[in-house]
Structure formats: C-alpha cells, structure tokens
Design a protein around this motif. Structure first.
Motif, short mmCIF file in Angstrom:
data_model
loop_
_atom_site.label_atom_id
_atom_site.label_comp_id
_atom_site.label_asym_id
_atom_site.label_seq_id
_atom_site.Cartn_x
_atom_site.Cartn_y
_atom_site.Cartn_z
N CYS A 191 0.83 -1.21 0.00
CA CYS A 191 0.00 0.00 0.00
C CYS A 191 0.86 1.25 0.00
N LEU A 192 0.54 2.16 -0.89
CA LEU A 192 1.33 3.38 -1.02
C LEU A 192 1.14 4.31 0.18
N THR A 193 -0.07 4.32 0.73
CA THR A 193 -0.33 5.19 1.89
C THR A 193 0.62 4.84 3.04
N ALA A 194 0.94 3.55 3.15
CA ALA A 194 1.82 3.11 4.25
C ALA A 194 3.16 3.82 4.20
N LYS A 195 3.59 4.23 3.02
CA LYS A 195 4.90 4.88 2.87
C LYS A 195 4.96 6.22 3.62
N VAL B 67 -17.49 5.15 1.13
CA VAL B 67 -16.59 4.09 1.58
C VAL B 67 -15.46 4.72 2.39
N PHE B 68 -15.28 4.22 3.60
CA PHE B 68 -14.17 4.70 4.42
C PHE B 68 -12.97 3.82 4.07
N MET B 69 -12.43 4.11 2.92
CA MET B 69 -11.34 3.29 2.38
C MET B 69 -10.23 4.17 1.82
N GLY B 70 -10.20 5.41 2.27
CA GLY B 70 -9.15 6.31 1.82
C GLY B 70 -7.89 6.08 2.64
N MET B 71 -7.21 7.17 2.93
CA MET B 71 -5.99 7.04 3.73
C MET B 71 -6.34 6.66 5.15
N GLY B 72 -5.53 5.78 5.71
CA GLY B 72 -5.64 5.54 7.15
C GLY B 72 -6.47 4.33 7.53
N ALA C 161 -7.44 -6.25 -8.25
CA ALA C 161 -6.09 -6.47 -8.79
C ALA C 161 -5.22 -5.34 -8.27
N TRP C 162 -4.04 -5.70 -7.81
CA TRP C 162 -3.16 -4.72 -7.17
C TRP C 162 -2.93 -3.50 -8.06
N ASN C 163 -3.10 -2.32 -7.46
CA ASN C 163 -2.81 -1.07 -8.16
C ASN C 163 -1.37 -0.68 -7.87
N PRO C 164 -0.59 -0.44 -8.92
CA PRO C 164 0.83 -0.21 -8.70
C PRO C 164 1.16 1.16 -8.13
N GLY C 165 2.34 1.26 -7.58
CA GLY C 165 2.86 2.53 -7.09
C GLY C 165 4.37 2.46 -7.12
N CYS D 15 -7.47 2.34 -5.06
CA CYS D 15 -7.19 1.77 -3.75
C CYS D 15 -5.70 1.64 -3.51
N GLY D 16 -5.26 2.08 -2.36
CA GLY D 16 -3.87 1.89 -1.99
C GLY D 16 -2.92 2.84 -2.68
#
Ligand code: SAH
Ligand code: SF4
Length: 390
Positions: A158-162, A197-202, A331-335, A376-377
């Motif tokens: 997940c990119l947000t994790a960075k 959807v509470f699926m943004g950052m965090g 399917a995984w979204n790249p970053g 996502c992510g």
C-alpha cells in the motif's frame, strides 16, 4: 466569547473536535455545550446544525436563519465553520476525481469522487479545470473518505503506508471531506444516490472515536443512510469489537488479502498482533442486519496470493466464518517503489471463477482513477502524477 483568550471549543479537543473554534464536526449536544454562554434556545442550535450539515455553509455569515447580530457575536467570539477546503483536484479519464483537502493545520488529506452512470468517461487526466455543476454526468456516485493522514499499519503493498502515520483526522475533517465534495458536485444525499466508503488514507479503527462521531453526523443531519456506507479495516480486533456494539454503523469490510496467516504476516504485519481467526471471531460478534453481508477484500498480488490453491483456502476461510459474506477482488494497483506486480486479467478471472464455482460470491472491483493515483492503496498525496506503466 472566550475562556482565557481561547474559544471554548478547546474544551472538546479530547473528544476529537478541531481546535480553533471550528464548529463543523460537532454534534447537536456539543454545539449547545460550546455555545452555552450565548443562551441560545434549542431551535437556534437546530438552525445552526441544519446550516452546517444540510446546507453545508462555508461561513457563519451564511447562516441566514440566525439574526445578523447573533452571527456576528458568535464570529467575534472566535467561532467559525471550518469546512475543509479542496485545494487541488485531479480528474481521471474515467471521470474519477481525486482531491487534496486541507486540514486545519494545512496538512492535506485525500478524498476521491467516483461517479457512475452516463458520461463518466470524460476528463483529461490532468488537473481539472473549473467545475460546471450544471452538467450532471452521473446518476449515482461513491465518495472514498480518509480517516487519518497517512497510516501506521504498514501493509507492504500500500502506497499510503509509505507516509507513516502523520496524525488522526477529527470528526469535522472526516465528515467535512464529504461536505466539501458534495458542495463541489452540487450533490444532495436526500435526492442523489451517494455511497460512502471509508477506504481512503488511514485505518478508521485506529481513529475510532472521531470516525464514529463522523458517521453519526453523516447518517444523521447529513442524511446519508448507514446502509450506503462501508468501512474497511485491516483487522483491528478491539475496534471491531467496539463496532459490534454500535446501533448506527456502516457495513463492514475486512481487508483479508491472504489465504492464511503465513502469507498475511509477510504482506500485512498487523497479522502478528491479530491472526485471521481472531479477526473472524471478532466479526462474528457484529449483529448483522437483514440481508447484510460482510465483505472480505482481497488484493491480488501476482505470484503471492493469486494462485488457485489460495482461492481454495479462501473458500475454506469464508465457510468457517459462518456469517453471510462476499469477496471483493482487487487487482493490485501499482505505485512507485512498491515491490509487487499486478496479476494478468486471466489469472484474476480464474481466481474469481474458482471462488464462484464453490459458491463463494466473488466480485471484481474495477480500478478507478489509476492514472491520477486515486485507486485503492494509491493515496499518498501525489501532486504530480506521472504516467503509469500498468
Ligand atoms: N486501512 C483500511 C482502509 C483503507 S485501504 C484497510 O486497509 O482496510 C482500502 C483497501 O485498499 C484495503 O482493502 C486495502 O487492502 C486495499 N489496498 C491497499 N493498497 C492497495 C493497492 N496498491 N492496490 C489495490 N488495493 C489496495
Ligand atoms: Fe493502512 Fe489500509 Fe494501507 Fe494497510 S492497506 S497501510 S491499513 S491504509
């Protein structure tokens, strides 16, 4: 009126209200408490509540149900609406818009608007120009809302994790994202079909009180039915157990993402704290409404969790859970600098089919706004999206 030079709103900081006299985010009871020295009758508080959450005013001067002198006295005492501002907009070729929204300290959070229906394919994939609310190109829409700036959970894909965790959002900043986007789109939940959807950052369940306070505002005066809201968690067991006791609550989605604890530990370190079985046990405590199903989200990572034997393990997990459930495949979204790859469309289809043929309802989530880092992510406050080689 101030206490020791500070607006009274500081008394509510511990409950998650934004400092600085910000009113948006406060419940009816909190508004009464904070404005107590004005001796306002109940109906004045109700008028303010309607202005904040129904009309979604940006300034106290717009609370026209209040006499001018009252608006001025409350403003002079240091109170303000404090609706978050959209400071930047990116528009995708698929109609999705990603916003950077400024928090009270100038930090930005991300919110995504995903229209469905006619004309949603327009857009130029760059910073969007002025919006023309006269041209309504959607029949329903989903808003993806952030609950924290950054995230502490550190899922490897997940990119947000960075970003790490920068801070929690207040209830006003969470509900305020929705208000800002509804205003921009001239959308009205009473009339238009708006999903959240509470699926943004965090991780919403690591900011539980502010998140649930926002839900109560959204489901109450902001008129978005709780049945049109979904919260996604990485599996924070104490949060799920508290959630089980809520009367007003969104639907629940669990980011499963792996067929077993061993694989999950590698990609989601939070699994070392709470195993898949412990998460599922906690979910079992949530009393489901009629026809409600729990969603298991499953991000497919090529070669890691996307093989047919993994699908078979997921089937067993879902069966053992013994509550009505479905699986949403993504399917995984790249970053950049995230060392995974997206499975082929054929592998994704085979995985989905394998679940379906064993009677596990499985849906494929269409990526939205990948070109603008809105999927996502991908939320990492990317200001200058580069072309992705997907
Ligand atoms: N923190 C919460 C909610 C936000 S993440 C949670 O993890 O559930 C929302 C969803 O996006 C989660 O299901 C997560 O697994 C998924 N996700 C994260 N990174 C992704 C990526 N790069 N591609 C696709 N989905 C991703
Ligand atoms: Fe946080 Fe969710 Fe990203 Fe995991 S997937 S790091 S919990 S935002």
């Amino acid at each position: 009126m101030t206490t020791g030079g500070k607006p009274r709103s500081t008394i509510l900081d511990a409950a998650g209200a934004a400092p600085g006299g910000v009113l948006v985010g406060l419940s009816n009871e909190e508004l009464s408490e904070i404005l107590v020295e004005f001796g306002l009758p109940k109906y004045r508080i109700e008028q303010l509540e309607a202005a904040l959450y129904h009309q979604k005013v940006a300034d106290l001067a717009e609370v026209t149900t209040w006499p001018k002198d009252l608006r001025e006295r409350v403003t002079a005492a240091g109170f303000r609406v404090g609706l978050p501002d959209i400071v930047e907009t990116f528009r995708s070729v698929d109609g999705t818009e990603r916003y950077l929204i400024a928090g009270s300290d100038g930090q930005t959070v991300e919110t995504v608007w995903m229209p469905e229906g006619d004309g949603g394919e327009e857009g130029d994939s760059s910073s969007a120009g002025p919006h023309d609310p006269g041209q309504k190109a959607w029949s329903r829409a989903t808003i993806c809302v952030s609950s924290q700036i950054g995230c502490a959970v550190n899922c490897q894909f997940c990119l947000t994790a960075k970003l790490g965790i920068i801070r929690n959002l207040t209830a006003g900043e969470i509900a305020g994202q929705v208000a800002a986007v509804l205003n921009r789109q001239a959308a009205e939940p009473g009339r238009d079909r708006i999903n959240l959807v509470f699926m943004g950052m965090g991780e919403p369940f690591l900011n539980y009180d502010a998140f649930m306070a926002a839900v109560r505002l959204l489901a109450g005066p902001m008129e978005i039915p709780e049945s049109r809201m979904t919260v996604s968690t990485s599996g924070i067991v104490p949060g799920i157990l508290r959630f089980a006791g809520e009367t007003v609550r969104p639907k629940l989605a669990i980011s499963l993402n792996a067929p077993n604890d061993a694989v999950r530990q590698d990609i989601m370190p939070v699994t070392r704290k709470w195993s898949i079985a412990e998460v599922i046990d906690a979910v079992r405590q949530v009393p489901l409404r009629p026809r409600e199903r729990v969603t298991f989200e499953y991000v497919l990572l090529a070669g890691i969790n996307d093989q047919l034997q993994h699908a078979d393990e997921v089937v067993k997990l879902v069966r053992r859970a013994k509550f009505p459930a479905k699986v949403n495949l993504i399917a995984w979204n790249p970053g950049p600098e995230v060392p995974f790859s997206t499975p082929s469309a054929e592998d994704v289809a085979r995985f989905q089919e394998r679940l379906r043929e064993q009677e596990v309802p499985a849906f494929l989530r269409r990526p939205r706004g990948r070109d603008i880092y809105a999927a996502c992510g991908q939320l990492k406050r990317t200001a200058k999206p580069e072309v992705l080689s997907v």
